[in-house]
Design an enzyme around this catalytic site. Structure first.
Site, PDB file in Angstrom:
ATOM      1  N   GLY A  14       0.819  -1.207   0.000  1.00 59.26           N
ATOM      2  CA  GLY A  14       0.000   0.000   0.000  1.00 59.26           C
ATOM      3  C   GLY A  14       0.852   1.256   0.000  1.00 59.26           C
ATOM      4  O   GLY A  14       1.942   1.275   0.567  1.00 59.26           O
ATOM      5  N   GLY A  49      19.165 -10.251  21.299  1.00 61.81           N
ATOM      6  CA  GLY A  49      20.459 -10.910  21.510  1.00 61.81           C
ATOM      7  C   GLY A  49      20.377 -11.957  22.601  1.00 61.81           C
ATOM      8  O   GLY A  49      20.882 -13.075  22.447  1.00 61.81           O
ATOM      9  N   HIS A  92       2.356  -5.524  22.493  1.00 66.18           N
ATOM     10  CA  HIS A  92       1.187  -5.104  23.274  1.00 66.18           C
ATOM     11  C   HIS A  92       1.038  -3.586  23.288  1.00 66.18           C
ATOM     12  O   HIS A  92      -0.079  -3.081  23.425  1.00 66.18           O
ATOM     13  CB  HIS A  92       1.242  -5.674  24.702  1.00 66.18           C
ATOM     14  CG  HIS A  92       2.603  -5.652  25.323  1.00 66.18           C
ATOM     15  ND1 HIS A  92       3.589  -6.528  24.994  1.00 66.18           N
ATOM     16  CD2 HIS A  92       3.134  -4.818  26.251  1.00 66.18           C
ATOM     17  CE1 HIS A  92       4.671  -6.261  25.712  1.00 66.18           C
ATOM     18  NE2 HIS A  92       4.425  -5.219  26.466  1.00 66.18           N
ATOM     19  N   HIS A 152      -1.340 -20.094  48.164  1.00 72.16           N
ATOM     20  CA  HIS A 152      -0.113 -20.791  48.586  1.00 72.16           C
ATOM     21  C   HIS A 152      -0.164 -22.245  48.112  1.00 72.16           C
ATOM     22  O   HIS A 152      -1.215 -22.885  48.233  1.00 72.16           O
ATOM     23  CB  HIS A 152       0.002 -20.775  50.107  1.00 72.16           C
ATOM     24  CG  HIS A 152       1.186 -21.542  50.615  1.00 72.16           C
ATOM     25  ND1 HIS A 152       2.475 -21.050  50.498  1.00 72.16           N
ATOM     26  CD2 HIS A 152       1.287 -22.769  51.172  1.00 72.16           C
ATOM     27  CE1 HIS A 152       3.315 -21.950  51.003  1.00 72.16           C
ATOM     28  NE2 HIS A 152       2.620 -23.007  51.398  1.00 72.16           N
TER      29      HIS A 152
HETATM   30  P1  FAD Z   1       4.745  -5.114  12.529  1.00 74.57           P
HETATM   31  O1  FAD Z   1       4.427  -6.277  13.351  1.00 74.57           O
HETATM   32  O2  FAD Z   1       6.136  -4.909  12.102  1.00 74.57           O
HETATM   33  O3  FAD Z   1       3.817  -5.226  11.234  1.00 74.57           O
HETATM   34  C1  FAD Z   1       3.897  -4.339  10.161  1.00 74.57           C
HETATM   35  C2  FAD Z   1       3.266  -5.009   8.945  1.00 74.57           C
HETATM   36  O4  FAD Z   1       3.123  -4.028   7.927  1.00 74.57           O
HETATM   37  C3  FAD Z   1       4.116  -6.125   8.324  1.00 74.57           C
HETATM   38  O5  FAD Z   1       3.315  -7.273   8.162  1.00 74.57           O
HETATM   39  C4  FAD Z   1       4.535  -5.580   6.964  1.00 74.57           C
HETATM   40  O6  FAD Z   1       4.618  -6.569   5.957  1.00 74.57           O
HETATM   41  C5  FAD Z   1       3.392  -4.634   6.670  1.00 74.57           C
HETATM   42  N1  FAD Z   1       3.721  -3.553   5.739  1.00 74.57           N
HETATM   43  C6  FAD Z   1       4.771  -2.673   5.830  1.00 74.57           C
HETATM   44  N2  FAD Z   1       4.702  -1.781   4.823  1.00 74.57           N
HETATM   45  C7  FAD Z   1       3.612  -2.104   4.079  1.00 74.57           C
HETATM   46  C8  FAD Z   1       3.022  -1.556   2.926  1.00 74.57           C
HETATM   47  N3  FAD Z   1       3.511  -0.462   2.347  1.00 74.57           N
HETATM   48  N4  FAD Z   1       1.911  -2.158   2.424  1.00 74.57           N
HETATM   49  C9  FAD Z   1       1.372  -3.265   3.018  1.00 74.57           C
HETATM   50  N5  FAD Z   1       1.896  -3.823   4.127  1.00 74.57           N
HETATM   51  C10 FAD Z   1       2.995  -3.233   4.657  1.00 74.57           C
HETATM   52  N6  FAD Z   1       7.340  -7.770  21.126  1.00 74.57           N
HETATM   53  C11 FAD Z   1       6.722  -8.194  22.247  1.00 74.57           C
HETATM   54  O7  FAD Z   1       5.899  -7.459  22.799  1.00 74.57           O
HETATM   55  N7  FAD Z   1       6.976  -9.422  22.778  1.00 74.57           N
HETATM   56  C12 FAD Z   1       7.868 -10.269  22.228  1.00 74.57           C
HETATM   57  O8  FAD Z   1       8.072 -11.369  22.733  1.00 74.57           O
HETATM   58  C13 FAD Z   1       8.551  -9.863  21.058  1.00 74.57           C
HETATM   59  N8  FAD Z   1       9.448 -10.668  20.473  1.00 74.57           N
HETATM   60  C14 FAD Z   1      10.070 -10.267  19.323  1.00 74.57           C
HETATM   61  C15 FAD Z   1      11.021 -11.108  18.767  1.00 74.57           C
HETATM   62  C16 FAD Z   1      11.688 -10.738  17.622  1.00 74.57           C
HETATM   63  C17 FAD Z   1      12.697 -11.675  17.014  1.00 74.57           C
HETATM   64  C18 FAD Z   1      11.365  -9.487  17.002  1.00 74.57           C
HETATM   65  C19 FAD Z   1      12.042  -9.083  15.724  1.00 74.57           C
HETATM   66  C20 FAD Z   1      10.437  -8.639  17.562  1.00 74.57           C
HETATM   67  C21 FAD Z   1       9.782  -9.012  18.738  1.00 74.57           C
HETATM   68  N9  FAD Z   1       8.860  -8.182  19.372  1.00 74.57           N
HETATM   69  C22 FAD Z   1       8.241  -8.581  20.517  1.00 74.57           C
HETATM   70  C23 FAD Z   1       8.516  -6.860  18.817  1.00 74.57           C
HETATM   71  C24 FAD Z   1       7.170  -6.941  18.046  1.00 74.57           C
HETATM   72  O9  FAD Z   1       7.298  -7.903  17.028  1.00 74.57           O
HETATM   73  C25 FAD Z   1       6.818  -5.598  17.456  1.00 74.57           C
HETATM   74  O10 FAD Z   1       6.809  -4.611  18.477  1.00 74.57           O
HETATM   75  C26 FAD Z   1       5.435  -5.629  16.810  1.00 74.57           C
HETATM   76  O11 FAD Z   1       5.378  -6.594  15.800  1.00 74.57           O
HETATM   77  C27 FAD Z   1       5.081  -4.268  16.214  1.00 74.57           C
HETATM   78  O12 FAD Z   1       3.815  -4.338  15.636  1.00 74.57           O
HETATM   79  P2  FAD Z   1       3.384  -3.356  14.467  1.00 74.57           P
HETATM   80  O13 FAD Z   1       1.950  -3.698  14.181  1.00 74.57           O
HETATM   81  O14 FAD Z   1       3.708  -1.965  14.782  1.00 74.57           O
HETATM   82  O15 FAD Z   1       4.294  -3.741  13.197  1.00 74.57           O
HETATM   83  P1  NAD Z   2      17.595  -3.561  21.733  1.00 78.44           P
HETATM   84  O1  NAD Z   2      17.478  -2.096  21.599  1.00 78.44           O
HETATM   85  O2  NAD Z   2      16.837  -4.258  22.790  1.00 78.44           O
HETATM   86  O3  NAD Z   2      19.121  -3.981  21.945  1.00 78.44           O
HETATM   87  C1  NAD Z   2      20.119  -3.619  21.063  1.00 78.44           C
HETATM   88  C2  NAD Z   2      21.423  -3.627  21.811  1.00 78.44           C
HETATM   89  O4  NAD Z   2      22.477  -3.504  20.879  1.00 78.44           O
HETATM   90  C3  NAD Z   2      21.566  -2.465  22.805  1.00 78.44           C
HETATM   91  O5  NAD Z   2      21.912  -2.979  24.067  1.00 78.44           O
HETATM   92  C4  NAD Z   2      22.669  -1.616  22.193  1.00 78.44           C
HETATM   93  O6  NAD Z   2      23.466  -0.970  23.182  1.00 78.44           O
HETATM   94  C5  NAD Z   2      23.472  -2.662  21.433  1.00 78.44           C
HETATM   95  N1  NAD Z   2      24.285  -2.113  20.350  1.00 78.44           N
HETATM   96  C6  NAD Z   2      23.961  -1.150  19.460  1.00 78.44           C
HETATM   97  N2  NAD Z   2      24.992  -0.935  18.604  1.00 78.44           N
HETATM   98  C7  NAD Z   2      25.982  -1.783  18.966  1.00 78.44           C
HETATM   99  C8  NAD Z   2      27.286  -2.046  18.474  1.00 78.44           C
HETATM  100  N3  NAD Z   2      27.785  -1.380  17.444  1.00 78.44           N
HETATM  101  N4  NAD Z   2      28.018  -2.988  19.087  1.00 78.44           N
HETATM  102  C9  NAD Z   2      27.536  -3.676  20.152  1.00 78.44           C
HETATM  103  N5  NAD Z   2      26.298  -3.465  20.657  1.00 78.44           N
HETATM  104  C10 NAD Z   2      25.532  -2.538  20.068  1.00 78.44           C
HETATM  105  O7  NAD Z   2      17.228  -4.139  20.271  1.00 78.44           O
HETATM  106  P2  NAD Z   2      16.990  -5.628  19.790  1.00 78.44           P
HETATM  107  O8  NAD Z   2      17.410  -6.591  20.813  1.00 78.44           O
HETATM  108  O9  NAD Z   2      17.579  -5.694  18.419  1.00 78.44           O
HETATM  109  O10 NAD Z   2      15.422  -5.665  19.669  1.00 78.44           O
HETATM  110  C11 NAD Z   2      14.719  -4.766  18.793  1.00 78.44           C
HETATM  111  C12 NAD Z   2      13.358  -4.454  19.309  1.00 78.44           C
HETATM  112  O11 NAD Z   2      12.543  -5.604  19.301  1.00 78.44           O
HETATM  113  C13 NAD Z   2      13.423  -3.954  20.735  1.00 78.44           C
HETATM  114  O12 NAD Z   2      12.895  -2.655  20.759  1.00 78.44           O
HETATM  115  C14 NAD Z   2      12.581  -4.877  21.529  1.00 78.44           C
HETATM  116  O13 NAD Z   2      11.683  -4.184  22.362  1.00 78.44           O
HETATM  117  C15 NAD Z   2      11.812  -5.686  20.499  1.00 78.44           C
HETATM  118  N6  NAD Z   2      11.791  -7.079  20.990  1.00 78.44           N
HETATM  119  C16 NAD Z   2      11.066  -7.347  22.106  1.00 78.44           C
HETATM  120  C17 NAD Z   2      11.074  -8.613  22.630  1.00 78.44           C
HETATM  121  C18 NAD Z   2      10.291  -8.889  23.865  1.00 78.44           C
HETATM  122  O14 NAD Z   2       9.458  -8.083  24.219  1.00 78.44           O
HETATM  123  N7  NAD Z   2      10.508 -10.016  24.532  1.00 78.44           N
HETATM  124  C19 NAD Z   2      11.830  -9.613  22.041  1.00 78.44           C
HETATM  125  C20 NAD Z   2      12.577  -9.298  20.922  1.00 78.44           C
HETATM  126  C21 NAD Z   2      12.534  -8.020  20.408  1.00 78.44           C
END
Ligand code: FAD
Ligand code: NAD
Length: 469
Positions: free
Chosen positions: A122, A188, A325, A448
């Site tokens: 989109g 990480g 969330h 408990h």
């Molecule tokens: P997204 O989930 O990124 O969705 C955006 C969507 O928009 C995608 O499907 C994309 O294809 C679509 N899109 C983009 N541009 C266009 C376009 N122009 N036209 C049509 N479609 C488009 N968060 C947690 O709270 N708990 C977790 O345990 C957690 N674990 C994570 C683990 C990993 C490995 C990663 C990478 C992230 C994790 N996160 C977690 C973060 C979480 O995934 C994001 O915060 C969340 O998905 C954000 O939701 P969103 O709806 O903003 O965007």
């Molecule tokens: P993050 O911001 O949590 O961590 C990135 C880390 O990389 C930081 O500690 C930063 O200091 C370090 N860093 C940056 N540049 C660096 C460099 N040059 N060398 C070494 N370290 C460096 O980001 P993430 O772990 O990539 O996650 C991305 C997003 O996805 C986060 O905002 C997180 O909230 C979301 N996420 C959430 C969950 C969850 O809620 N359980 C799980 C996965 C991802």
């Protein structure tokens, strides 16, 4: 191919992106009687979270934890398993099946709520018009929920084979002998522990002097100790300046963050986990004049409206924690605003959970933030070593820490390391949401023997009267 829906259809709302922000917003809009469509370019709905984020990572975290339990923990409970072996292919299939059932679940919910899925990429052609492929659709309100994408480092190319992002780390076809994780943040540590449990030697290189940078300092230190005990190695205050990858693996140059003598590390796999960036590619934002901040995030007011009337944005693509969330709650709040209601999100009551084992969970202020703001507070802390249920589970690493205002006793923050910390934090989240006190938690009856008794004890400890320590 043209979309199935007539291009003449006029919608109340078109949401671009079907992640947790977009799909939840679309469902709430439909519930409120707004004619709604959602544009998604991927083959499946659910965005980063369901396809390559929260859900697949938790499936692997759970499965690898079970493997680790079987190989390291069950014997101490008197359960003899014989020789345990890993079937990585089946573990990956479990993950893929979980992803499949979740993404199909969203398709079902769209049908149930009569939300049209406009398939394709989109872009905003002009105010009130979204283009999807060759088709144009009109809408009173356009909501951008396009999420975020992996960030990398200059000079480091992610090939998703040797140098991988979280997406590649979720699909490795064999267990690497060694892995260097660049970034000691949430991804990480979660993906690092998955592979460490399966047998990989994991070294985390973190730029800052602590892991989980935004978390409470004591929590971060304690978690580093626990993960080190589990076999992960940490190089803090260090940066990777070069990665040379070949079919045989990677050679990395690592320097002190402040500069100095470089050391060389070798690894089969390098995971780049240095954060994510807002994704707005090809949306046409410049043409319509939607403003972004210096980090590329779409600027909105507190009601998620951009500087252009009729265009809104929610989730990872705007400021704030990148959490599913948080995106969902913004989606609901925006839908209700468009329907004339007056919702409100308390950003101090958004929990953050790291799904390592033990888990780390946090809500509200850290001690560092309270000190900086000059807020006077009391601390109540209770270790899981003193909790009967945690002992029965043989899971006594960690503690519950509650921070409350010194004068009013209002709960300001909580930080938990422990088994099921992500579930335990929720009681404190509710307390912060309703403006409750540590005394309110302390006087609430807790079953408990449960892990939640550690939360009650920490609340009692705020007033210096814990019972079991
Ligand atoms: P997204 O989930 O990124 O969705 C955006 C969507 O928009 C995608 O499907 C994309 O294809 C679509 N899109 C983009 N541009 C266009 C376009 N122009 N036209 C049509 N479609 C488009 N968060 C947690 O709270 N708990 C977790 O345990 C957690 N674990 C994570 C683990 C990993 C490995 C990663 C990478 C992230 C994790 N996160 C977690 C973060 C979480 O995934 C994001 O915060 C969340 O998905 C954000 O939701 P969103 O709806 O903003 O965007
Ligand atoms: P993050 O911001 O949590 O961590 C990135 C880390 O990389 C930081 O500690 C930063 O200091 C370090 N860093 C940056 N540049 C660096 C460099 N040059 N060398 C070494 N370290 C460096 O980001 P993430 O772990 O990539 O996650 C991305 C997003 O996805 C986060 O905002 C997180 O909230 C979301 N996420 C959430 C969950 C969850 O809620 N359980 C799980 C996965 C991802």
């Amino acid at each position: 191919m043209a979309n199935e829906k007539s291009t003449q259809t006029e919608y109340d709302v078109i949401v671009i992106g079907s992640g947790p922000g977009g799909y939840v917003c679309a469902i709430r809009c439909a519930q409120l009687g707004l004619k709604t469509a959602c544009v998604e370019k991927s083959k499946t709905l659910g965005g980063t979270c369901l396809n390559v984020g929260c859900i697949p990572s938790k499936a692997l975290l759970h499965a690898s934890e079970k493997y680790h339990e079987a190989t390291h923990e069950l014997e101490s409970l008197g359960v003899k398993t014989g020789k345990v072996s890993l079937d990585l292919k089946t573990m990956m299939k479990h993950k893929d099946d979980v992803v499949g059932s979740n993404t199909q679940g969203i398709e079902f919910l769209f049908k149930k709520n009569k939300i049209d899925w406009l398939k394709g990429e989109g872009s905003i052609a002009e105010k009130n018009t979204v283009k999807v492929g060759k088709d144009s659709f009109k809408a009173k309100h356009i909501i951008i929920a396009t999420g975020s994408d992996v960030a990398s480092l200059p000079n480091i190319k992610i090939d998703e084979k040797v140098v991988v992002s979280s997406t590649g780390a979720l699909t490795l076809s064999s267990v690497p002998k060694s892995m260097v994780v660049i970034g000691g943040g949430v991804i990480g540590l979660e993906m690092g522990t998955v592979w460490s449990r399966l047998g990989t030697k994991v070294t985390v290189v973190e730029y800052m002097d602590k892991i989980l940078g935004t978390m409470d300092g004591e929590t971060s230190k304690q978690m580093q100790k626990i993960l080190t005990k589990q076999g992960l190695e940490f190089k803090l205050s260090a940066k990777v300046t070069e990665v040379k990858a070949s079919a045989k693996g990677a050679t990395l140059k690592v320097e002190p963050a402040a500069g100095g003598k470089a050391e060389t590390l070798k690894a089969d796999i390098v995971l780049v986990a240095v954060g994510r960036k807002a994704y707005t590619d090809k949306l046409g934002l410049d043409a319509v004049g939607v403003e972004r901040d210096d980090r590329g995030r779409i600027k909105t007011d507190s009601h998620y409206k951009t500087n252009i009337d009729g265009i809104y944005a929610i989730g990872d693509v705007i400021a704030g924690p990148m959490l599913a969330h948080k995106a969902e709650d913004e989606g609901v709040a925006l839908a209700e605003t468009l329907a004339g209601q007056k919702p409100h999100i308390n950003y101090d009551a958004i929990p953050g959970v790291v799904y390592t084992w033990p888990e780390v969970a946090s809500v509200g202020k850290t001690e560092e933030e309270l000190k900086e703001a000059g807020t006077e507070y009391n601390v109540g802390k209770f270790p899981f070593t003193a909790n009967g249920r945690a002992r029965a589970m043989n899971n006594t690493d960690g503690f519950v820490k509650i921070l409350a205002d010194k004068t009013t006793d209002r709960v300001l923050g909580a930080h938990i390391i422990g088994p099921n910390a992500g579930d335990l934090i929720q009681e404190v989240v509710t307390m912060i949401e309703i403006g409750g006190s540590a005394e309110d938690i302390a006087r609430t009856c807790h079953a408990h023997p449960t892990l939640s008794e550690a939360v009650k004890e920490a609340a009692l400890a705020v007033d210096g009267r814990p019972l079991h320590i």
